[in-house]
Design a protein around this motif. Structure first.
Motif, short mmCIF file in Angstrom:
data_model
loop_
_atom_site.label_atom_id
_atom_site.label_comp_id
_atom_site.label_asym_id
_atom_site.label_seq_id
_atom_site.Cartn_x
_atom_site.Cartn_y
_atom_site.Cartn_z
N GLN A 1 0.83 -1.20 0.00
CA GLN A 1 0.00 0.00 0.00
C GLN A 1 0.86 1.26 0.00
OE1 GLN A 1 -4.06 -0.19 1.72
NE2 GLN A 1 -3.12 -1.57 3.23
N TRP A 2 2.04 1.17 0.62
CA TRP A 2 2.99 2.28 0.56
C TRP A 2 3.47 2.49 -0.88
CZ3 TRP A 2 4.84 6.36 3.06
CH2 TRP A 2 6.07 6.89 2.68
N ALA A 3 3.80 1.41 -1.55
CA ALA A 3 4.27 1.52 -2.93
C ALA A 3 3.21 2.13 -3.84
CB ALA A 3 4.68 0.14 -3.46
N ASP A 4 1.95 1.76 -3.58
CA ASP A 4 0.86 2.26 -4.42
C ASP A 4 0.50 3.71 -4.13
OD1 ASP A 4 0.65 -0.23 -5.58
OD2 ASP A 4 -1.03 -0.89 -4.30
N ASN A 5 0.76 4.17 -2.90
CA ASN A 5 0.22 5.47 -2.48
C ASN A 5 1.24 6.48 -1.97
OD1 ASN A 5 -2.81 4.96 -2.66
ND2 ASN A 5 -2.17 3.23 -1.37
N GLU A 6 2.53 6.15 -2.00
CA GLU A 6 3.52 7.05 -1.41
C GLU A 6 3.42 8.47 -1.95
OE1 GLU A 6 8.38 7.71 -1.04
OE2 GLU A 6 7.57 5.92 -2.08
N ALA A 7 3.33 8.60 -3.26
CA ALA A 7 3.31 9.94 -3.85
C ALA A 7 2.09 10.74 -3.38
CB ALA A 7 3.31 9.84 -5.38
N ARG A 8 0.96 10.09 -3.33
CA ARG A 8 -0.25 10.80 -2.91
C ARG A 8 -0.20 11.15 -1.42
NH1 ARG A 8 -5.96 8.76 -4.36
NH2 ARG A 8 -5.22 6.67 -3.78
N ILE A 9 0.35 10.26 -0.61
CA ILE A 9 0.48 10.55 0.82
C ILE A 9 1.36 11.77 1.04
CG2 ILE A 9 1.46 9.70 2.99
CD1 ILE A 9 0.59 6.88 2.10
N ARG A 10 2.50 11.79 0.38
CA ARG A 10 3.41 12.94 0.54
C ARG A 10 2.76 14.23 0.02
NH1 ARG A 10 8.19 11.28 2.34
NH2 ARG A 10 8.94 9.16 1.88
N GLU A 11 2.00 14.11 -1.04
CA GLU A 11 1.32 15.29 -1.59
C GLU A 11 0.26 15.82 -0.62
OE1 GLU A 11 -1.48 16.44 -5.48
OE2 GLU A 11 -0.31 14.58 -5.46
N LEU A 12 -0.51 14.90 -0.02
CA LEU A 12 -1.53 15.32 0.94
C LEU A 12 -0.91 15.96 2.17
CD1 LEU A 12 -3.93 12.25 0.67
CD2 LEU A 12 -4.53 14.62 0.15
N LEU A 13 0.19 15.40 2.65
CA LEU A 13 0.88 16.00 3.80
C LEU A 13 1.39 17.39 3.48
CD1 LEU A 13 2.93 13.11 5.46
CD2 LEU A 13 1.10 14.47 6.50
N ALA A 14 1.91 17.56 2.27
CA ALA A 14 2.44 18.86 1.88
C ALA A 14 1.33 19.90 1.73
CB ALA A 14 3.22 18.73 0.57
N GLU A 15 0.21 19.47 1.18
CA GLU A 15 -0.88 20.41 0.90
C GLU A 15 -1.76 20.68 2.11
OE1 GLU A 15 -3.05 18.71 -2.31
OE2 GLU A 15 -1.58 19.26 -3.84
N ARG A 16 -1.94 19.65 2.97
CA ARG A 16 -2.92 19.78 4.05
C ARG A 16 -2.33 19.39 5.41
NH1 ARG A 16 -7.86 16.43 1.22
NH2 ARG A 16 -7.29 16.93 -0.93
N GLY A 17 -1.05 19.54 5.56
CA GLY A 17 -0.41 19.13 6.80
C GLY A 17 -1.00 19.77 8.04
N ASP A 18 -1.53 20.99 7.91
CA ASP A 18 -2.10 21.67 9.06
C ASP A 18 -3.46 21.10 9.45
OD1 ASP A 18 -3.17 22.60 6.64
OD2 ASP A 18 -3.73 24.54 7.49
N ARG A 19 -4.04 20.30 8.57
CA ARG A 19 -5.36 19.71 8.87
C ARG A 19 -5.29 18.21 9.14
NH1 ARG A 19 -9.02 20.49 4.23
NH2 ARG A 19 -7.27 21.06 2.90
N ILE A 20 -4.16 17.61 8.87
CA ILE A 20 -3.99 16.17 9.07
C ILE A 20 -3.33 15.92 10.42
CG2 ILE A 20 -2.85 14.10 8.22
CD1 ILE A 20 -3.05 15.26 5.40
N HIS A 21 -4.04 15.22 11.29
CA HIS A 21 -3.54 14.92 12.64
C HIS A 21 -3.05 13.47 12.66
CE1 HIS A 21 -5.61 18.52 14.45
NE2 HIS A 21 -6.31 18.37 13.32
N LEU A 22 -1.80 13.29 13.03
CA LEU A 22 -1.20 11.95 13.08
C LEU A 22 -1.10 11.48 14.53
CD1 LEU A 22 1.72 12.45 10.52
CD2 LEU A 22 -0.62 11.66 10.10
N PRO A 23 -1.07 10.16 14.74
CA PRO A 23 -0.97 9.63 16.11
C PRO A 23 0.28 10.16 16.82
CG PRO A 23 -1.58 7.88 14.59
CD PRO A 23 -1.23 9.07 13.74
N PHE A 24 0.13 10.42 18.12
CA PHE A 24 1.26 10.85 18.95
C PHE A 24 1.95 9.65 19.60
CE2 PHE A 24 -1.77 14.32 18.81
CZ PHE A 24 -0.97 15.41 18.53
N ASP A 25 1.17 8.59 19.82
CA ASP A 25 1.71 7.37 20.42
C ASP A 25 0.96 6.17 19.87
OD1 ASP A 25 -0.65 8.08 21.69
OD2 ASP A 25 0.08 7.72 23.72
N LEU A 26 1.57 5.00 20.00
CA LEU A 26 1.01 3.77 19.45
C LEU A 26 1.10 2.66 20.49
CD1 LEU A 26 2.68 4.02 15.94
CD2 LEU A 26 0.25 4.35 16.41
N ALA A 27 0.25 1.66 20.33
CA ALA A 27 0.21 0.55 21.29
C ALA A 27 0.67 -0.74 20.63
CB ALA A 27 -1.19 0.40 21.84
#
Length: 406
Positions: free
Chosen positions: A250-276
């Motif tokens: 899924q990373w191979a299929d979507n890496e470019a789009r993920i990076r593009e979304l982070l660049a364009e909407r990073g202020d609106r995308i909330h990522l996990p602070f911690d994981l279990a």
């Protein structure tokens, strides 16, 4: 817009398409909320003296879940509160005879429509309307009702063929699902709109994010997609370890789009602070900055749940697609259940979508009344969010059959 049950009179012969597809364990069909939801449509038709014949599917050819609907008749009857007869035929002589012998206020369930060769091929409504399946059944009815919203993304004969040859109406599930799942585009909210995104199908989630663009003020990520976005942000997560095969392709299929979304909407995308993760048969948590991924990460952490909850508390509307962790294991349900509890305690418009997420509500005893809508759809919910057409909904909307006699 399509016509609904409100436009159907009494004393009709009604062909109804439901989605009763259910989990099957050791050959036993398990009850789920679909029976209860669809029962409302059947019950309304019965109470107005209609003869009701139900079509539905179970599984796909070649799978263990591809079985007869004889058990489904008994489960549906419990919720409709009237007997549901069953015939092990779809459109042959046995089915036609059973249909013709039905009395007012009686219900008949036909055999699994996917056992009919005409059902599964993806064709146009016009092509399906000419199939032996549709041509055999349509003359036996006054009208057709589609309540199978969760299958509405399929262009199958029972979903798109009949509206071309019979007056067509939406059942109560179809009506409610369509209204709720298109509300991002159709409604205005007095405040921020938040979307919680998780689950195992990262491509679906990324499609939703790409399609919604400026309609969403906050994206709260977890699950597989949360790790993939964290990987793009430089953290040591979001790839397969051991024998898992969830991340790398899924990373191979979507890496470019993920990076593009982070660049364009990073202020609106909330990522996990911690994981279990699992340690000594118990739940353990780690900040994302300290993760060295050498085993599966199974949930978002408590800090993430708290911060996501703060965003939800200030939202006017919240839409959910996918679970934030492996909630089937109680140790790793904190993320999914915690977010659902935050939504339930907030006075916001809320739509909970995706089969897994809605199942968590039932599994952990949350009350559906605290949410504006709990969807029983998966693929159709995603397509509605991404603005794609739903063939079965289009067929209902485009039906031009004369309904003057109904």
């Amino acid at each position: 817009m399509f016509k609904t049950l409100d436009d159907i009179g009494s004393g009709n012969r009604v062909l109804v398409r439901l989605d009763l597809n259910s989990p099957v364990e050791d050959g036993i069909v398990r009850d789920n909320r679909r029976f209860e939801r669809h029962a409302r449509t059947v019950r309304e038709l019965v109470e107005t003296g209609n003869r009701v014949v139900v079509m539905a599917h179970q599984g796909r050819p070649g799978r263990d879940s591809f079985i007869s609907l004889d058990q489904h008749a008994d489960l549906l009857a419990e919720y409709v509160e009237t007997p549901v007869a069953f015939v092990d035929d779809v459109h042959g002589e046995a089915a036609i005879e059973a249909i013709r012998s039905l009395g007012a206020g009686e219900v008949l369930l036909l055999e699994n429509v996917r056992m009919c060769d005409d059902e599964l091929p993806e064709k146009t409504p016009a092509e399906h309307a000419e199939s032996a399946f549709v041509r055999a059944l349509a003359p036996e009815f006054d009208c057709y009702v589609n309540d199978a919203y969760s299958a509405a993304h399929r262009a199958h004969a029972s979903l798109v063929g009949f509206p071309l040859v019979l007056p067509a109406y939406a059942g109560r599930v179809m009506e409610a699902e369509y209204e709720a799942n298109t509300s991002i585009a159709s409604r205005e909210f007095d405040g921020p709109v938040t979307m919680v995104l998780g689950g195992a199908k990262a491509t679906d989630v990324i499609d939703v994010m790409s399609a919604l663009d400026e309609a969403i003020d906050h994206y709260l990520l977890g699950g597989i997609v949360g790790e993939l976005f964290l990987r793009a942000a430089g953290y040591d997560v979001g790839y397969d370890v051991g024998d898992t095969e969830l991340y790398d392709h899924q990373w191979a299929d979507n890496e470019a789009r993920i990076r593009e979304l982070l660049a364009e909407r990073g202020d609106r995308i909330h990522l996990p602070f911690d994981l279990a993760y699992e340690r000594d048969d118990a739940r353990a948590e780690v900040p994302v900055a300290d993760v060295k991924k050498d085993q599966p990460l199974l949930d978002v952490g408590s800090l993430t749940v708290g911060r996501y909850g703060n965003v939800i508390e200030d939202s006017a509307a919240v839409f959910v697609k996918g679970a934030l962790g492996v909630f089937e294991d109680e140790r790793f349900a904190d993320g999914t259940v915690g977010i659902l509890e935050s939504i339930a305690s907030t006075d916001c418009f809320s739509v909970i979508g995706g089969g897994d997420t809605s199942r968590a509500i039932e599994l952990y005893g949350l009350d559906e009344e605290y949410f504006s809508h709990v969807s029983i759809a998966g693929g159709a919910y995603v397509r509605a969010l991404t603005g794609q057409s739903l063939p079965a909904v289009d067929a209902l909307r485009d039906s031009e059959c004369d309904a003057s006699g109904v």
